[in-house]
Design a protein around this motif. Structure first.
Motif, mmCIF file in Angstrom:
data_model
loop_
_atom_site.group_PDB
_atom_site.id
_atom_site.type_symbol
_atom_site.label_atom_id
_atom_site.label_comp_id
_atom_site.label_asym_id
_atom_site.label_seq_id
_atom_site.Cartn_x
_atom_site.Cartn_y
_atom_site.Cartn_z
ATOM 1 N N LYS A 17 0.826 -1.211 0.000
ATOM 2 C CA LYS A 17 0.000 0.000 0.000
ATOM 3 C C LYS A 17 0.857 1.256 0.000
ATOM 4 C CE LYS A 17 -3.077 0.114 3.144
ATOM 5 N NZ LYS A 17 -3.846 -0.057 4.362
ATOM 6 N N VAL A 22 -1.953 3.077 -2.434
ATOM 7 C CA VAL A 22 -3.319 2.601 -2.650
ATOM 8 C C VAL A 22 -3.982 2.302 -1.310
ATOM 9 C CG1 VAL A 22 -2.833 1.651 -4.939
ATOM 10 C CG2 VAL A 22 -2.537 0.200 -2.927
ATOM 11 N N SER A 23 -5.279 2.083 -1.354
ATOM 12 C CA SER A 23 -6.061 1.834 -0.141
ATOM 13 C C SER A 23 -6.249 0.341 0.115
ATOM 14 C CB SER A 23 -7.442 2.476 -0.302
ATOM 15 O OG SER A 23 -8.157 1.805 -1.339
ATOM 16 N N ASP A 24 -6.803 0.044 1.302
ATOM 17 C CA ASP A 24 -7.188 -1.330 1.624
ATOM 18 C C ASP A 24 -8.167 -1.852 0.572
ATOM 19 O OD1 ASP A 24 -5.762 -1.996 3.961
ATOM 20 O OD2 ASP A 24 -7.208 -0.941 5.216
ATOM 21 N N PHE A 25 -9.101 -0.988 0.148
ATOM 22 C CA PHE A 25 -10.095 -1.395 -0.845
ATOM 23 C C PHE A 25 -9.422 -1.863 -2.129
ATOM 24 C CE2 PHE A 25 -12.613 -0.524 -4.607
ATOM 25 C CZ PHE A 25 -13.722 -1.320 -4.358
ATOM 26 N N TRP A 26 -8.407 -1.132 -2.592
ATOM 27 C CA TRP A 26 -7.718 -1.499 -3.833
ATOM 28 C C TRP A 26 -7.111 -2.893 -3.703
ATOM 29 C CZ3 TRP A 26 -3.024 -3.049 -5.621
ATOM 30 C CH2 TRP A 26 -2.800 -2.964 -6.993
ATOM 31 N N VAL A 27 -6.441 -3.142 -2.592
ATOM 32 C CA VAL A 27 -5.806 -4.443 -2.386
ATOM 33 C C VAL A 27 -6.868 -5.533 -2.304
ATOM 34 C CG1 VAL A 27 -4.344 -5.832 -0.859
ATOM 35 C CG2 VAL A 27 -3.818 -3.408 -1.218
ATOM 36 N N ASP A 29 -9.869 -5.516 -3.527
ATOM 37 C CA ASP A 29 -10.486 -5.677 -4.842
ATOM 38 C C ASP A 29 -9.615 -6.527 -5.760
ATOM 39 O OD1 ASP A 29 -12.637 -5.011 -6.708
ATOM 40 O OD2 ASP A 29 -11.101 -3.845 -7.768
ATOM 41 N N ARG A 30 -8.290 -6.303 -5.729
ATOM 42 C CA ARG A 30 -7.389 -7.142 -6.543
ATOM 43 C C ARG A 30 -7.489 -8.603 -6.111
ATOM 44 N NH1 ARG A 30 -7.257 -2.824 -8.060
ATOM 45 N NH2 ARG A 30 -8.792 -3.693 -9.420
ATOM 46 N N ASP A 34 -9.352 -10.006 -9.324
ATOM 47 C CA ASP A 34 -8.315 -10.004 -10.360
ATOM 48 C C ASP A 34 -7.478 -11.276 -10.224
ATOM 49 O OD1 ASP A 34 -6.262 -9.501 -12.146
ATOM 50 O OD2 ASP A 34 -5.968 -7.421 -11.514
#
Length: 76
Positions: A17, A22-27, A29-30, A34
């Motif tokens: 991060k 990036v945020s917790d949400f980004w991680v 979400d991946r 993804d």
């Protein structure tokens, strides 16, 4: 004379991060959406047979996957 191979660093979630800003949400979400990111960049270092996951992120493969130039690593 052979030189020892320096292992590619594995990043914790906090280090990932901070590096990518990036945020917790980004991680999260991946990890959830993804599959290619998970396959290429995520490493589970938990002992075999453990019910818990211990996730680390492979620095070099993450940079490559996201198209980020990897700066020369300086001595810390």
């Amino acid at each position: 004379m052979e030189h020892p191979v320096t292992p590619t660093p594995l990043l914790t979630k906090a280090e990932l991060k901070k590096w990518l800003k990036v945020s917790d949400f980004w991680v999260r979400d991946r990890l959830e959406n993804d599959a290619t990111f998970v396959e290429r960049c995520v490493v589970d270092i938990a002992p075999e047979g453990s019910s818990r996951r211990t996730i680390r992120y492979h620095y070099g493969r993450t940079a490559e996957y996201l198209g980020i130039d990897q700066p020369a690593k300086s001595a810390a």
